[in-house]
Design a protein around this motif. Structure first.
Motif, PDB file in Angstrom:
ATOM      1  N   THR A  57     -11.034   1.804  -2.191  1.00  0.00           N
ATOM      2  CA  THR A  57      -9.820   2.106  -2.953  1.00  0.00           C
ATOM      3  C   THR A  57      -9.660   3.618  -3.037  1.00  0.00           C
ATOM      4  N   THR A  72       0.115  11.054  -0.703  1.00  0.00           N
ATOM      5  CA  THR A  72      -0.057   9.646  -0.316  1.00  0.00           C
ATOM      6  C   THR A  72       0.192   9.456   1.163  1.00  0.00           C
ATOM      7  N   LEU A  76      -2.562   8.227   3.865  1.00  0.00           N
ATOM      8  CA  LEU A  76      -2.335   7.052   4.699  1.00  0.00           C
ATOM      9  C   LEU A  76      -2.471   7.387   6.183  1.00  0.00           C
ATOM     10  N   ALA A  88      -4.615   0.044   5.766  1.00  0.00           N
ATOM     11  CA  ALA A  88      -4.542   0.807   4.521  1.00  0.00           C
ATOM     12  C   ALA A  88      -3.124   0.673   3.999  1.00  0.00           C
ATOM     13  N   ASN A  89      -2.983   0.091   2.808  1.00  0.00           N
ATOM     14  CA  ASN A  89      -1.667  -0.177   2.235  1.00  0.00           C
ATOM     15  C   ASN A  89      -1.619   0.317   0.796  1.00  0.00           C
ATOM     16  N   VAL A  90      -0.445   0.798   0.426  1.00  0.00           N
ATOM     17  CA  VAL A  90      -0.219   1.271  -0.939  1.00  0.00           C
ATOM     18  C   VAL A  90       0.107   0.079  -1.829  1.00  0.00           C
ATOM     19  N   THR A 117      -1.203   6.370  -7.796  1.00  0.00           N
ATOM     20  CA  THR A 117      -0.992   5.616  -6.562  1.00  0.00           C
ATOM     21  C   THR A 117      -2.335   5.088  -6.078  1.00  0.00           C
ATOM     22  N   ILE A 119      -4.355   3.035  -3.019  1.00  0.00           N
ATOM     23  CA  ILE A 119      -4.308   2.613  -1.617  1.00  0.00           C
ATOM     24  C   ILE A 119      -5.478   1.673  -1.380  1.00  0.00           C
ATOM     25  N   ASP A 120      -5.161   0.461  -0.951  1.00  0.00           N
ATOM     26  CA  ASP A 120      -6.190  -0.534  -0.645  1.00  0.00           C
ATOM     27  C   ASP A 120      -6.583  -0.394   0.823  1.00  0.00           C
TER      28      ASP A 120
END
Length: 293
Positions: A57, A72, A76, A88-90, A117, A119-120
């Protein structure tokens, strides 16, 4: 041999006449629950932590919205170009608020509080990326980024689970020792009650093995009956707990629930109980008979 078996009535013939099978059943009930919980906790931690070991994370906590969006995008870009990272997604703001709800309660979006924010990041395997090197590159690309690999939190959970499993193992040992002590007490009580009869039978030519066999068979029967009762009650308890926990959603509790195929070993516990009580009775009676000689 059959004549001596009919003559020696040391113990009650059925459960209505004696409490020993019920006591053994209670002991095996506790033992089964402790064993099932210990084994299920280990398997649950493996299944539950498997997802965390392949997830990272990234948190970007910057007050300025434009700067946060800029960092961000930079994070990314770096993450998606890193070998070993699958995606990798927000996370959406609604998902972030849902994660904060257990600590902050119900919080509307228009409160004015800055929402970080998140990010996973999903890895191809647990050791696909060096978290130390990735953390340094992230800070260089996005100074407000913080990388969390969940290791510190997971280590605390694993340490707690290890203590719980150790306590459960201690419970199993104490239950087994208590069962052995109860059988020893019952054998000695039976020998004391029938001491004169045993001495007369010795004079009539009865061997120690013949007398001991009567105890062996009777206590094996009690151990088997008590084991069946204890395992049945434990299986019903585990079934109701699993049924209630499944309605709570996903998590460590549901991941730790024992599956049907993993509980096949429960069928062996009554046999183990019967063998334990029989061997304990045999050793106790034969040692006591040696002293009577």
């Amino acid at each position: 041999m059959n004549m001596w078996g009919r003559t020696l009535q040391f113990l009650p013939k059925d459960m209505r006449e004696g409490l020993l099978p019920w006591v053994i059943g209670v002991m095996l009930f506790l033992c089964t629950l402790a064993l099932a919980c210990g084994l299920a906790l280990g398997r649950g931690l493996e299944r539950w932590s498997a997802g965390l070991t392949t997830n990272l994370t990234v948190q970007i906590a910057v007050l300025d919205d434009r700067e946060r969006a800029k960092q961000t995008d930079a994070a990314l870009t770096l993450l998606r170009a890193t070998p070993g990272i699958v995606e990798a997604n927000v996370l959406a703001d609604a998902d972030v608020v849902a994660l904060l709800r257990p600590w902050l309660g119900e919080m509307p979006f228009d409160t004015g509080l800055p929402i970080p924010t998140l990010i996973d990041v999903k890895l191809s395997r647990p050791d696909a990326v060096s978290t130390l090197g990735l953390r340094e590159r992230l800070i260089a690309a996005a100074p407000g980024a913080q990388l969390d690999d969940h290791q510190e939190w997971m280590s605390q959970v694993l340490d707690l689970a290890a203590v719980v499993r150790l306590l459960l193992a201690g419970i199993v040992v104490m239950v087994v020792m208590s069962t052995v002590a109860i059988v020893i007490f019952g054998c000695r009580a039976g020998l004391a009650t029938h001491r004169e009869s045993i001495e007369i039978m010795h004079l009539m030519g009865a061997e120690d093995a013949t007398i001991s066999r009567a105890f062996d068979e009777r206590y094996m029967s009690h151990g088997l009956k008590g084991g069946l009762v204890g395992v049945l009650l434990a299986a019903l308890t585990l079934y109701f707990v699993a049924h209630m926990a499944e309605r709570m959603g996903q998590g460590l509790l549901t991941a730790s629930l024992p599956t049907a195929d993993s509980l096949i070993w429960l069928g062996l516990l009554p046999i183990v109980s019967a063998l334990l009580t029989m061997l304990t009775a045999r050793i106790t009676v034969r040692r006591a008979l040696l002293k009577l000689m």
